[in-house]
Write a protein that holds these residues in place. Sequence first.
Motif, PDB file in Angstrom:
ATOM      1  N   PHE A  38      22.220  35.615  11.834  1.00 29.73           N
ATOM      2  CA  PHE A  38      22.553  35.222  10.467  1.00 29.73           C
ATOM      3  C   PHE A  38      22.725  33.717  10.310  1.00 29.73           C
ATOM      4  N   THR A  39      22.911  32.956  11.407  1.00 29.98           N
ATOM      5  CA  THR A  39      22.990  31.494  11.296  1.00 29.98           C
ATOM      6  C   THR A  39      21.643  30.810  11.544  1.00 29.98           C
ATOM      7  N   THR A  40      20.629  31.558  11.951  1.00 28.63           N
ATOM      8  CA  THR A  40      19.348  30.944  12.308  1.00 28.63           C
ATOM      9  C   THR A  40      18.686  30.224  11.134  1.00 28.63           C
ATOM     10  N   PRO A  41      18.642  30.795   9.917  1.00 32.44           N
ATOM     11  CA  PRO A  41      18.050  30.040   8.810  1.00 32.44           C
ATOM     12  C   PRO A  41      18.738  28.694   8.560  1.00 32.44           C
ATOM     13  N   LYS A  42      20.057  28.650   8.698  1.00 28.97           N
ATOM     14  CA  LYS A  42      20.779  27.385   8.519  1.00 28.97           C
ATOM     15  C   LYS A  42      20.394  26.389   9.597  1.00 28.97           C
ATOM     16  N   SER A  43      20.253  26.872  10.819  1.00 28.81           N
ATOM     17  CA  SER A  43      19.859  26.000  11.919  1.00 28.81           C
ATOM     18  C   SER A  43      18.460  25.428  11.694  1.00 28.81           C
ATOM     19  N   LEU A  44      17.535  26.281  11.253  1.00 32.64           N
ATOM     20  CA  LEU A  44      16.182  25.805  10.938  1.00 32.64           C
ATOM     21  C   LEU A  44      16.223  24.764   9.828  1.00 32.64           C
ATOM     22  N   HIS A  45      17.064  24.998   8.822  1.00 40.60           N
ATOM     23  CA  HIS A  45      17.202  24.052   7.709  1.00 40.60           C
ATOM     24  C   HIS A  45      17.664  22.682   8.215  1.00 40.60           C
ATOM     25  N   LYS A  46      18.602  22.684   9.143  1.00 42.53           N
ATOM     26  CA  LYS A  46      19.098  21.414   9.680  1.00 42.53           C
ATOM     27  C   LYS A  46      18.011  20.646  10.432  1.00 42.53           C
ATOM     28  N   GLY A  68      20.380  39.185  11.901  1.00 46.17           N
ATOM     29  CA  GLY A  68      21.021  39.042  10.596  1.00 46.17           C
ATOM     30  C   GLY A  68      20.372  38.042   9.660  1.00 46.17           C
ATOM     31  N   GLY A  69      19.488  37.192  10.176  1.00 44.36           N
ATOM     32  CA  GLY A  69      18.811  36.213   9.317  1.00 44.36           C
ATOM     33  C   GLY A  69      17.443  36.647   8.839  1.00 44.36           C
ATOM     34  N   LEU A  70      16.998  37.843   9.255  1.00 45.64           N
ATOM     35  CA  LEU A  70      15.642  38.280   8.914  1.00 45.64           C
ATOM     36  C   LEU A  70      15.453  38.517   7.420  1.00 45.64           C
ATOM     37  N   GLU A  71      16.463  39.048   6.747  1.00 47.56           N
ATOM     38  CA  GLU A  71      16.325  39.285   5.312  1.00 47.56           C
ATOM     39  C   GLU A  71      16.071  37.973   4.579  1.00 47.56           C
ATOM     40  N   GLU A  72      16.828  36.935   4.901  1.00 48.08           N
ATOM     41  CA  GLU A  72      16.611  35.640   4.247  1.00 48.08           C
ATOM     42  C   GLU A  72      15.222  35.096   4.539  1.00 48.08           C
ATOM     43  N   ILE A  73      14.807  35.162   5.794  1.00 46.96           N
ATOM     44  CA  ILE A  73      13.472  34.667   6.152  1.00 46.96           C
ATOM     45  C   ILE A  73      12.400  35.415   5.361  1.00 46.96           C
ATOM     46  N   ALA A  74      12.499  36.744   5.311  1.00 48.81           N
ATOM     47  CA  ALA A  74      11.510  37.552   4.600  1.00 48.81           C
ATOM     48  C   ALA A  74      11.488  37.235   3.110  1.00 48.81           C
ATOM     49  N   PHE A  75      12.661  37.143   2.487  1.00 52.84           N
ATOM     50  CA  PHE A  75      12.706  36.879   1.055  1.00 52.84           C
ATOM     51  C   PHE A  75      12.229  35.463   0.718  1.00 52.84           C
ATOM     52  N   ARG A  76      12.522  34.511   1.570  1.00 51.74           N
ATOM     53  CA  ARG A  76      12.051  33.152   1.308  1.00 51.74           C
ATOM     54  C   ARG A  76      10.535  33.076   1.454  1.00 51.74           C
ATOM     55  N   LEU A  77       9.982  33.773   2.446  1.00 54.02           N
ATOM     56  CA  LEU A  77       8.525  33.835   2.570  1.00 54.02           C
ATOM     57  C   LEU A  77       7.917  34.487   1.334  1.00 54.02           C
ATOM     58  N   SER A 116       8.789  49.128   3.364  1.00 51.84           N
ATOM     59  CA  SER A 116       8.793  49.211   4.826  1.00 51.84           C
ATOM     60  C   SER A 116       8.780  47.814   5.428  1.00 51.84           C
ATOM     61  N   LEU A 117       9.046  47.748   6.721  1.00 46.79           N
ATOM     62  CA  LEU A 117       9.019  46.482   7.448  1.00 46.79           C
ATOM     63  C   LEU A 117       7.640  45.825   7.351  1.00 46.79           C
ATOM     64  N   ASP A 118       6.606  46.655   7.367  1.00 45.90           N
ATOM     65  CA  ASP A 118       5.226  46.140   7.325  1.00 45.90           C
ATOM     66  C   ASP A 118       4.887  45.472   5.994  1.00 45.90           C
ATOM     67  N   ASP A 119       5.656  45.746   4.958  1.00 41.80           N
ATOM     68  CA  ASP A 119       5.391  45.116   3.664  1.00 41.80           C
ATOM     69  C   ASP A 119       5.883  43.676   3.624  1.00 41.80           C
ATOM     70  N   TYR A 120       6.761  43.310   4.558  1.00 40.15           N
ATOM     71  CA  TYR A 120       7.297  41.951   4.588  1.00 40.15           C
ATOM     72  C   TYR A 120       6.784  41.132   5.775  1.00 40.15           C
ATOM     73  N   PHE A 121       6.489  41.800   6.878  1.00 35.89           N
ATOM     74  CA  PHE A 121       6.050  41.118   8.097  1.00 35.89           C
ATOM     75  C   PHE A 121       4.757  41.743   8.609  1.00 35.89           C
ATOM     76  N   ASP A 122       4.009  40.969   9.353  1.00 38.75           N
ATOM     77  CA  ASP A 122       2.874  41.496  10.110  1.00 38.75           C
ATOM     78  C   ASP A 122       3.445  42.025  11.417  1.00 38.75           C
ATOM     79  N   VAL A 123       3.787  43.296  11.437  1.00 38.97           N
ATOM     80  CA  VAL A 123       4.506  43.890  12.574  1.00 38.97           C
ATOM     81  C   VAL A 123       3.544  44.126  13.734  1.00 38.97           C
ATOM     82  N   ILE A 124       3.859  43.528  14.880  1.00 40.99           N
ATOM     83  CA  ILE A 124       3.086  43.699  16.111  1.00 40.99           C
ATOM     84  C   ILE A 124       3.971  44.448  17.101  1.00 40.99           C
ATOM     85  N   LEU A 125       3.588  45.664  17.450  1.00 39.74           N
ATOM     86  CA  LEU A 125       4.399  46.467  18.358  1.00 39.74           C
ATOM     87  C   LEU A 125       4.108  46.086  19.801  1.00 39.74           C
ATOM     88  N   LEU A 126       5.144  45.690  20.511  1.00 37.10           N
ATOM     89  CA  LEU A 126       5.023  45.347  21.924  1.00 37.10           C
ATOM     90  C   LEU A 126       5.325  46.562  22.783  1.00 37.10           C
TER      91      LEU A 126
END
Length: 250
Positions: A38-46, A68-77, A116-126
């Motif tokens: 959840f702090t990763t988007p703030k760190s990227l911003h800095k 916890g930061g994935l929702e913000e990343i997805a919505f900003r994209l 679904s997750l695939d609607d926001y990200f290009d999901v690559i299954l490892l």
Amino acid sequence: MSLQIQMLGTGSAFAKTFYNTSAMVTNEHARILIDCGFTTPKSLHKLGITPDQIDGIVISHIHADHVGGLEEIAFRLFYQHNKKRIKLFITEPLAFILWENTLKGGMNNPEDGYISLDDYFDVILLEENKPTEIFRGLTIEILPTQHILRKTSYSLFINSRIFYSADIRFNEQLLIHEVVQKRNCHTILHDCQLSGTGVIHATLEELLTLPDDVQKRIFLMHYDDKMPAYIGQTGSMTFIEQYQILTLPE
């Protein structure tokens, strides 16, 4: 270009000073994140980095300080960057849990067809224990490791010679025989609980029992806010600090 690992955060789940532990891995072909707390988007911003400048995200497990930061990343994209989708590298069991138990409540939008997750990200299954070149010159192998009982969690090998523990209980056998003796990893980024009993994380006390030649390869991360008091007490291991960059051979 050499591979660079920059720590976006180095703190534990409850740390307030050092942000959630997350790393940015870069070579001349791609820039990826390992986890996105959840702090990763703030760190990227800095650092002046916007979500559309990230090529992919690798997920180790489903705790909030790692996703916890994935929702913000997805919505900003979606809203700021013309619905751009970046790659999300994840195993199939984690992908299901991530959407159904973590992201769906805030991101499910049936009216617009985003369900679904695939609607926001290009999901690559490892696949587990299978080295996969996710971008040119950047190979990830995802290794099941024990963090919390009955909860799926992984550590990573990056380009075969770098070990990134994510969150893991102390595992002397893995570190000595697999990481160092078999694979000869030159760099180990390992989570470190500074005090108390190692119930879900490796403790500093446990890591100090490792042979010196193993300790010399270890950079300690995922520590609490009392870290400065432990400087000089880590044997041959080194604390890696927030925003520090390691430049390593590919």
